[in-house]
Design a protein around this motif. Sequence first.
Motif, short mmCIF file in Angstrom:
data_model
loop_
_atom_site.label_atom_id
_atom_site.label_comp_id
_atom_site.label_asym_id
_atom_site.label_seq_id
_atom_site.Cartn_x
_atom_site.Cartn_y
_atom_site.Cartn_z
N TYR A 103 45.35 -29.61 -37.05
CA TYR A 103 46.22 -28.51 -37.16
C TYR A 103 47.67 -28.79 -36.56
N THR A 104 48.70 -28.73 -36.84
CA THR A 104 49.89 -29.16 -35.98
C THR A 104 50.91 -28.08 -36.28
N LEU A 105 51.42 -27.52 -35.20
CA LEU A 105 52.67 -26.66 -35.12
C LEU A 105 53.73 -27.40 -34.76
N VAL A 106 54.66 -27.44 -35.66
CA VAL A 106 56.09 -28.28 -35.38
C VAL A 106 57.35 -27.55 -35.03
N LYS A 107 57.95 -27.98 -33.99
CA LYS A 107 59.23 -27.15 -33.94
C LYS A 107 60.55 -28.29 -33.87
N GLY A 108 61.29 -28.27 -35.02
CA GLY A 108 62.39 -29.18 -34.95
C GLY A 108 61.61 -30.34 -35.83
N ASP A 109 61.59 -31.54 -35.05
CA ASP A 109 60.77 -32.58 -35.70
C ASP A 109 59.70 -33.06 -34.78
N LYS A 110 59.22 -32.45 -33.60
CA LYS A 110 58.27 -32.80 -32.93
C LYS A 110 57.18 -31.70 -32.75
N ALA A 111 55.82 -32.39 -32.81
CA ALA A 111 54.67 -31.43 -32.67
C ALA A 111 54.77 -30.96 -31.37
N VAL A 112 54.62 -29.61 -31.23
CA VAL A 112 54.54 -28.65 -29.99
C VAL A 112 53.18 -28.31 -29.72
N LEU A 161 55.37 -17.83 -29.92
CA LEU A 161 56.48 -18.07 -30.95
C LEU A 161 57.79 -17.53 -30.44
N GLU A 162 58.69 -18.11 -30.66
CA GLU A 162 60.16 -17.30 -30.38
C GLU A 162 60.69 -16.51 -31.86
N ASN A 163 60.80 -15.39 -31.41
CA ASN A 163 61.35 -14.54 -32.81
C ASN A 163 62.64 -14.98 -33.14
N GLY A 164 62.65 -15.38 -34.67
CA GLY A 164 63.88 -15.68 -35.24
C GLY A 164 63.76 -17.49 -35.37
N GLN A 165 62.74 -18.17 -34.65
CA GLN A 165 62.87 -19.31 -34.59
C GLN A 165 62.05 -19.98 -36.06
N GLU A 166 62.77 -21.30 -36.31
CA GLU A 166 62.00 -21.87 -37.52
C GLU A 166 61.17 -22.67 -36.86
N TYR A 167 59.92 -22.73 -37.64
CA TYR A 167 58.79 -23.72 -37.30
C TYR A 167 58.28 -24.47 -38.53
N LYS A 168 57.37 -25.31 -38.36
CA LYS A 168 56.81 -25.73 -39.56
C LYS A 168 55.18 -25.96 -39.22
N GLY A 169 54.27 -25.53 -40.12
CA GLY A 169 52.86 -25.73 -39.90
C GLY A 169 52.49 -26.83 -40.85
N ARG A 170 51.73 -27.69 -40.25
CA ARG A 170 50.88 -28.81 -40.98
C ARG A 170 49.42 -29.10 -40.69
N VAL A 171 48.75 -29.36 -41.75
CA VAL A 171 47.46 -29.69 -41.64
C VAL A 171 46.96 -30.99 -42.07
N LYS A 172 46.28 -31.72 -41.56
CA LYS A 172 45.77 -33.04 -42.16
C LYS A 172 44.42 -33.21 -42.15
N ILE A 173 43.80 -33.46 -43.08
CA ILE A 173 42.06 -33.37 -43.36
C ILE A 173 41.68 -34.68 -43.65
N VAL A 174 41.10 -35.54 -42.70
CA VAL A 174 40.52 -36.75 -42.80
C VAL A 174 38.87 -37.05 -43.32
#
Length: 352
Positions: free
Chosen positions: A145-154, A182-195
């Motif tokens: 499970y990955t939380l991404v801010k900008g281009d980097k996983a935080v 999380l910061e109010n109004g900030q854009e994030y990405k959520g990513r999940v990888k299943i192996v």
Amino acid sequence: MKLSLPFMLAITLVVIATSAQAQEVFDIYSDLQSCDVTVKGDAAGCLLKVDLSSTKDGLIQTRTLSLDGPGTWIVAWDVSGAKEGSYGACAKLIREGVVISERCTDFYYGGRVNIRFDVRDAHADYRGMTLLVYSEDLAVVDIYYTLVKGDKAVYISKRESVPIAGSYGSPSDLSLEWKQLLENGQEYKGRVKIVEKKNGQTRAFMNSFVARDDAEITDTYQDETGASATVMGRSRVPFEGSLKFDLYQNGALLASVEEKTPILLAGDDETVEISWNGTLDPGIYQLTIQLIGNDGDVIDIEESIIEAEIPPRPLTVETPAEGESGRSKMVIAAAVLLLAAVMIVVVRRRRG
């Protein structure tokens, strides 16, 4: 002792080689939606160049990122009208124009694939990652499970050797709540990888979202003396809003009270109580409770009725006057004496 020139050059080459090895593209995975690249070592100041290509069309897209250190970096691809075939992704770590590390991966898109597991739903928001997975035959997977801010996983959370069973109608719920604030109004990405553990079959899903504060009114109480509301947080953005209590009668505003709520995160709940200025007069009142967010917007509302009644009169017990009390005591005493005399007469007759 004087060092020879060849010896000094050898030391320099060893230092350069060690430095180069310290900065490494350690791992890469890609599909046609996104790519994750893990970089180790002191990569601050380096560039990460990631290429997506196909055997048919050659280079498709290139992304170049400026790194601030080691970590996992996420690239989003924008491929429309993808064709079935073989694809590849390559990540190059570049310092001062020189490629110091490179790693590639190949994958196939399209065609019929024997899927060991399937994903019914995968979606990220400001609470966490929703993940519903099922498998007709038992499968064991690792999940990232990955939380991404900008281009980097935080934030990356890995669950290892997770068993998956169930069906489309009853999938396994493997959802996760974010640990970071999380910061109010900030854009994030959520990513999940299943192996899949047995044969390495991998699937990844990613979406963007904007973090915002969120909460809801879960319970209220109101009467002639005041009101209360229970609020539950629903986001990893700290909720720092307020509750506004408006009291009306026949459309006219009689009282308005606003109180700050305690700071709430997802799953936290607190109750806020207020009181009117005195007890309400008998009648019908309307109460509106508004939950106001961090930015002043109304995010929830609850309306109810207060039926104020005439308070019941207290019960009174009449106390007899002092004269009447004395006469009552005399009557009781006489009755007791008379009863005692009657009993004495009855006893004597029986003995005679």
